[in-house]
Write a protein that holds these residues in place. Structure first.
Motif, mmCIF file in Angstrom:
data_model
loop_
_atom_site.group_PDB
_atom_site.id
_atom_site.type_symbol
_atom_site.label_atom_id
_atom_site.label_comp_id
_atom_site.label_asym_id
_atom_site.label_seq_id
_atom_site.Cartn_x
_atom_site.Cartn_y
_atom_site.Cartn_z
ATOM 1 N N MET A 1 0.590 -1.421 0.069
ATOM 2 C CA MET A 1 0.202 0.113 0.065
ATOM 3 C C MET A 1 0.599 1.179 0.270
ATOM 4 O O MET A 1 1.806 0.854 0.911
ATOM 5 N N SER A 2 0.457 2.272 -0.627
ATOM 6 C CA SER A 2 1.222 3.066 -0.994
ATOM 7 C C SER A 2 0.973 4.146 0.489
ATOM 8 O O SER A 2 -0.197 4.588 0.423
ATOM 9 N N VAL A 3 2.088 5.443 0.764
ATOM 10 C CA VAL A 3 1.985 6.408 2.196
ATOM 11 C C VAL A 3 1.891 7.570 0.890
ATOM 12 O O VAL A 3 2.903 7.973 -0.143
ATOM 13 N N GLU A 4 1.434 8.158 1.073
ATOM 14 C CA GLU A 4 1.196 9.506 0.526
ATOM 15 C C GLU A 4 1.901 10.780 2.009
ATOM 16 O O GLU A 4 1.497 10.204 3.263
ATOM 17 N N VAL A 5 2.327 12.061 1.399
ATOM 18 C CA VAL A 5 2.831 12.900 2.453
ATOM 19 C C VAL A 5 0.620 13.818 3.087
ATOM 20 O O VAL A 5 0.331 14.266 2.582
ATOM 21 N N HIS A 6 0.875 13.319 4.460
ATOM 22 C CA HIS A 6 -0.092 14.136 5.572
ATOM 23 C C HIS A 6 0.245 15.910 4.361
ATOM 24 O O HIS A 6 1.084 16.160 4.599
ATOM 25 N N PRO A 7 -1.016 16.432 5.042
ATOM 26 C CA PRO A 7 -1.023 18.034 4.603
ATOM 27 C C PRO A 7 -1.080 18.629 5.454
ATOM 28 O O PRO A 7 -0.360 19.789 5.221
ATOM 29 N N LEU A 8 -0.435 17.316 6.854
ATOM 30 C CA LEU A 8 -0.615 18.864 7.988
ATOM 31 C C LEU A 8 1.138 18.019 8.385
ATOM 32 O O LEU A 8 1.547 17.771 9.460
ATOM 33 N N SER A 9 1.891 17.805 7.961
ATOM 34 C CA SER A 9 3.536 16.811 7.750
ATOM 35 C C SER A 9 4.318 18.024 8.696
ATOM 36 O O SER A 9 5.142 17.499 9.601
ATOM 37 N N ASN A 10 3.920 19.067 8.013
ATOM 38 C CA ASN A 10 5.149 20.785 8.604
ATOM 39 C C ASN A 10 5.256 20.871 10.435
ATOM 40 O O ASN A 10 5.173 20.907 10.685
ATOM 41 N N ASN A 11 3.764 20.104 10.708
ATOM 42 C CA ASN A 11 3.362 21.072 11.527
ATOM 43 C C ASN A 11 3.497 19.534 12.634
ATOM 44 O O ASN A 11 1.226 19.341 12.319
#
Length: 286
Positions: free
Chosen positions: A1-11
């Protein structure tokens, strides 16, 4: 299963507020294991973040089959520190010894050493050490060759006693330390290298939500690392350090997370090693 960058990754603190609504975090009290080793189980002994303070350790290090150190075994990666650590780990009784680097091992990160840039030296944190100590560390060549008493893993795996162990030193960037990467896509590229079927994952950074809460109330773990662990790799154990005050064991109901930081927030090596026994089908050590 692929993993995508979370929209709040930088916080990550805000990200965890969102994620925690659907996450289990169960604290585990580590049981006292019998001194004798079982013939049908593998005992893993974990430490991290000893920061060249092994001569000041007062606790006993339990015997076991595999010893894991999850990084920050030096203050800045100076050659004499690495040699001292290698001598120390060589005296431990464990048959197999696995080590990864952490953000303090400047001399292990090619970003600093190949080629060495005068501008890089200006941005390296002093770590409370004289500048010439750090300059000496990052100009040392072939530093990995000094680790003769253990298996050093850097974005690679090894199979021991039927267990697949993978080690990686990277962590979300903080002040220009070693093995720093921007949160999000750059970190995820490293996590994508972790093979499925890994039994024990060793990283320096914690995932978000497990052993990553700083004394300031900020979460320091990596969102994409948690997603990678839970959704794709699914190891039995995830061992790390980095956040000293996060020492301890937790689980989400499937993976057991071990923050094995030996030093506390004041850089005193008072946290004992964390050990656990793993059942491996078909293993008999006799």
């Amino acid at each position: 299963m692929s993993v995508e960058v979370h929209p709040l990754s930088n916080n990550p603190t805000r990200a965890w507020k969102e994620l925690s609504a659907t996450q289990k975090v169960i604290k585990i009290t580590v049981p006292v294991l019998p001194k004798s080793l079982s013939n049908d189980k593998i005992r893993i002994v974990c430490m991290s973040d000893t920061h060249s303070l092994t001569p000041h350790i007062k606790f006993n290090i339990p015997n076991g089959d595999i010893f894991i150190h999850a990084g920050d075994f030096t203050r800045c990666g100076a050659e004499e520190e690495v040699i001292e650590f290698n001598n120390w780990i060589g005296k431990l009784p464990h048959k197999y010894k696995i080590v990864i680097a952490g953000n303090h091992e400047l001399s292990f990160d090619r970003t600093f050493t190949h080629p060495l840039s005068p501008n890089i030296l200006k941005t390296i944190p002093t770590l409370g050490l004289p500048r010439n100590n750090i300059t000496e560390a990052v100009t040392t060549t072939n530093i990995k060759d000094k680790l003769t008493n253990c298996t050093y893993l850097q974005d690679e795996g090894v199979q021991i006693c039927g267990l697949k162990i993978y080690g990686t030193p990277w962590q979300p960037e903080f002040h220009r330390w070693a093995f720093n990467l921007p949160r999000g896509e750059e970190c995820l590229k490293k996590w994508n290298m972790i093979p499925e079927g890994t039994d024990i994952l060793v990283t320096h950074t914690p995932p978000i939500g497990h052993g990553d809460l700083c004394c300031t109330g900020v979460r320091a773990g990596c969102v994409e690392l948690l997603s990678t662990v839970q959704r794709r790799v699914k190891p039995k154990y995830h061992v790390f350090g980095h956040i000293h005050e996060g020492y301890g064991v937790s689980t989400d109901g499937n993976v057991i997370y071990v923050n094995a930081s030996s030093c506390n927030i004041n850089y005193l090596p008072i946290n004992p090693p964390i050990a656990f026994d793993v059942s491996v089908p078909g293993i008999n050590k006799r």
